[in-house]
Design a protein around this motif. Structure first.
Motif, mmCIF file in Angstrom:
data_model
loop_
_atom_site.group_PDB
_atom_site.id
_atom_site.type_symbol
_atom_site.label_atom_id
_atom_site.label_comp_id
_atom_site.label_asym_id
_atom_site.label_seq_id
_atom_site.Cartn_x
_atom_site.Cartn_y
_atom_site.Cartn_z
ATOM 1 N N ARG A 134 0.842 -1.193 0.000
ATOM 2 C CA ARG A 134 0.000 0.000 0.000
ATOM 3 C C ARG A 134 0.880 1.249 0.000
ATOM 4 N N ASN A 135 0.308 2.360 -0.414
ATOM 5 C CA ASN A 135 0.937 3.672 -0.258
ATOM 6 C C ASN A 135 2.366 3.693 -0.793
ATOM 7 N N LEU A 136 2.477 3.522 -2.096
ATOM 8 C CA LEU A 136 3.782 3.473 -2.730
ATOM 9 C C LEU A 136 4.386 4.867 -2.849
ATOM 10 N N ALA A 137 5.699 4.922 -2.806
ATOM 11 C CA ALA A 137 6.451 6.155 -3.040
ATOM 12 C C ALA A 137 7.776 5.765 -3.680
ATOM 13 N N ILE A 138 8.442 6.739 -4.304
ATOM 14 C CA ILE A 138 9.670 6.421 -5.032
ATOM 15 C C ILE A 138 10.571 7.642 -5.071
ATOM 16 N N ASP A 139 11.890 7.414 -5.009
ATOM 17 C CA ASP A 139 12.868 8.456 -5.304
ATOM 18 C C ASP A 139 13.940 7.841 -6.194
ATOM 19 N N SER A 140 15.028 8.520 -6.376
ATOM 20 C CA SER A 140 16.026 8.058 -7.337
ATOM 21 C C SER A 140 16.699 6.758 -6.927
ATOM 22 N N ASP A 141 16.728 6.472 -5.628
ATOM 23 C CA ASP A 141 17.455 5.299 -5.146
ATOM 24 C C ASP A 141 16.568 4.184 -4.609
#
Length: 607
Positions: free
Chosen positions: A306-313
């Motif tokens: 649930r509640n996915l998030a993402i950054d460069s790494d």
């Protein structure tokens, strides 16, 4: 072999321990300032924002505040990152507050006592939100809030969700729908653009077939995407190569029913690439679909995301597995290494955990789904507790549920059912409950007992059924209209659909018409499926649990059903909790209900 439930487990896993293990997380956000999430702890029933930075987590929500929206009664989208800090909805007054990251003194942005706010988003010094105004009637609209002002962005539809602005600020998208539709039946994807002077142009409808749309997103180039079930499953669609079209995807639901605002189960990464979670045979999967059409999968040990998030790494998610409760996890995009940042603590030794076994079975000429949990230390046909989830347009998941382990540790097997009408198996399966509530779900519950008994896994003479809210309705119908279960438990369950329709809130104002029919035109159907009117047909013990502040299933419903059974000489107990709403939150009440239900079943078996 006759198996008796364990009355005093050798290594007792108590109701209090089961409840304490119910810490949960929501609304994960990531920015240059770190990772943020919402954490709910049953010990005090409060929701607080936590901040992870430089390998340390700290709570940002001061005493006296709890971060929770009650828009549509189920809330969601309770906080966002904006400016130099946080924007959140305070549970007690439902107003929007701002709070710098280096200051634990929130400041009220709104002071509208007759309004609630949810699905908050930050853009260019403003807070976008769904506003719920309680006056002569309940009205909803999209607004932009700033100090001293409120700009209306969209109004006229019955419901709104998921306001989002493109990175360049030139496009605003949202979901809306009108009664009698529900957000999982028919919705519209809307969009507004700015003119050269910066003013919003009239809204345009981007997608509105006979479909449910949710979670609109813009990518870095300003292209608009959304999940649609137009092709039978909630899958990514978007502005690809200049046209609105389906993106390559697994033939599976990439989201659950949007009961709450602010969910995030997918994120576009470009015109042909995205991060998503989806369901396979009821088990959650996580992966990145690349422009080359290949799917790179991550965190295979987990079965719900649930509640996915993402950054460069890193990829981030709130995840759970069959042996670990919800956790905030970070996944290294290069080597797939998973790191637990919060939660996920061991509830029971892994060897003692009863693991979910997916099963499919015939029911009324169709097929239904569920997860079977064997009783601990069982060597034969065990007593069975059938779990019926609420909704009913919702689902159960194959993850560690301390309540289920509480039962299995005591010698009961558990069948956690995704009866027809549940989500996660496509639109057709979800729509199968249309006009069939109180029939298809009940038939599936009864068929599950027969199926498991035929395999020698459970003792059909010792089968119990329990459920909360809509699950309580299924429970009471099963007890009234079928001779399958030895006893049952209704937690804030519906016993009188007509009374529920008169008292329920706007979000579910037409839900019963979809589930059963028009109360006037289909009065006989309602009569046939109202447990309260057929209380005389219930011949087995029933235990009830009810919150006194419940606005969805009002306490009078439960009191009426309890009184009807007691008047008929049926063993029936009622437990009413002051300060609880629809779904209990206080640890002592959750533990009390769990333990009293277990004691109740033990007395039934001993009788």
């Amino acid at each position: 072999m006759n198996v008796t439930p364990v009355s005093s487990p050798a290594a007792e896993f108590s109701a209090a321990q089961a409840v304490a293990a119910g810490t949960d997380f929501a609304e994960l956000k990531v920015s240059a300032d770190g990772l943020f999430w919402l954490e709910f702890r049953p010990a005090d029933g409060a929701c607080r924002i936590w901040h992870w930075l430089y390998c340390q987590a700290r709570c940002l929500t001061p005493d006296g505040f709890s971060v929770r929206s009650r828009v549509y009664e189920y809330g969601g989208g309770s906080f966002c990152l904006g400016g130099d800090g946080l924007v959140f909805v305070n549970e007690q007054d439902q107003q929007v507050y701002t709070q710098p990251l280096d200051d634990l003194e929130p400041r009220a942005l709104t002071q509208n006592a007759n309004c609630r706010y949810g699905d908050v988003q930050w853009h260019d010094g403003q807070v976008l939100a769904v506003e719920e105004r309680h006056a002569d009637q309940v009205e909803h609209r999209l607004v932009a809030l700033r100090d001293g002002g409120c700009e209306v962005l969209a109004e006229g539809a019955d419901f709104y969700a998921a306001p989002t602005v493109s990175g360049d600020g030139q496009r605003l998208a949202w979901i809306e729908w009108d009664r009698p539709a529900q957000p999982w039946t028919v919705t519209r994807l809307m969009c507004r653009m700015r003119d050269a002077s910066g003013h919003w142009l009239p809204a345009q409808c981007v997608a509105a077939a006979e479909e449910s749309l949710q979670q609109p997103r813009f990518d870095g180039e300003g292209r608009l995407y959304c999940l649609s079930d137009r092709n039978g499953f909630w899958q990514p669609w978007g502005e690809v190569d200049g046209q609105w079209q389906a993106m390559p995807a697994e033939q599976a639901d990439h989201a659950a029913a949007p009961w709450q605002l602010g969910t995030c189960t997918w994120l576009p990464l470009g015109p042909h690439s995205y991060l998503a979670s989806w369901f396979e045979n009821g088990f959650g999967q996580l992966g990145v679909r690349g422009a080359d059409g290949r799917t790179e999968r991550f965190a295979s040990a987990y079965t719900r995301f649930r509640n996915l998030a993402i950054d460069s790494d890193h990829l981030y998610a709130i995840a759970a597995s069959p042996i670990s409760p919800p956790a905030v996890i970070a996944i290294d995009r290069s080597n797939h290494e998973v790191r637990v940042l919060a939660g996920g603590a061991e509830v029971l030794p892994a060897d003692d955990v009863s693991l979910p076994q997916a099963f499919h079975y015939a029911s009324d000429g169709d097929q239904a789904h569920g997860f079977f949990y064997p009783a601990a230390r069982s060597q034969g046909a065990a007593p069975l507790v059938v779990f019926i989830h609420g909704g009913p347009t919702s689902a159960c998941y194959p993850v560690l549920d301390p309540r289920i382990q509480y039962w299995t540790q005591r010698g009961f097997a558990v069948a956690d059912l995704n009866y027809r009408g549940s989500t996660g198996y496509g639109r057709a399966y979800r729509q199968a409950l249309h006009l069939r509530w109180g029939e298809s779900d009940v038939a599936d519950a009864c068929a599950a007992v027969r199926h498991l008994a035929a395999q020698g896994l459970v003792d059909p003479r010792k089968a119990f059924i329990r459920g909360g809210s809509a699950g309580g309705y299924t429970t009471l119908c099963a007890l009234a209209f079928h001779d399958v279960f030895r006893a049952g438990a209704s937690l804030y369950g519906v016993s009188d659909p007509i009374a529920l329709g008169r008292a329920t809130h706007k979000f579910e104002g037409d839900y019963l018409d979809w589930l059963i029919g028009d109360p006037a035109l289909d009065a006989e159907r309602y009569r046939q499926r109202t447990p309260l009117l057929h209380a005389g047909q219930i011949r087995v013990p029933v235990i009830f649990f009810q919150g006194e502040l419940d606005a969805v299933v009002v306490p009078e419903q439960t009191r009426s059903m309890l009184a009807a059974l007691q008047a008929n000489g049926i063993e029936a107990q009622g437990h009413f909790y002051a300060g609880e709403r629809h779904g209990f939150r206080k640890a002592q009440n959750l533990a009390h209900a769990l333990e009293e239900e277990w004691k109740f079943y033990c007395r039934v078996l001993e009788g």
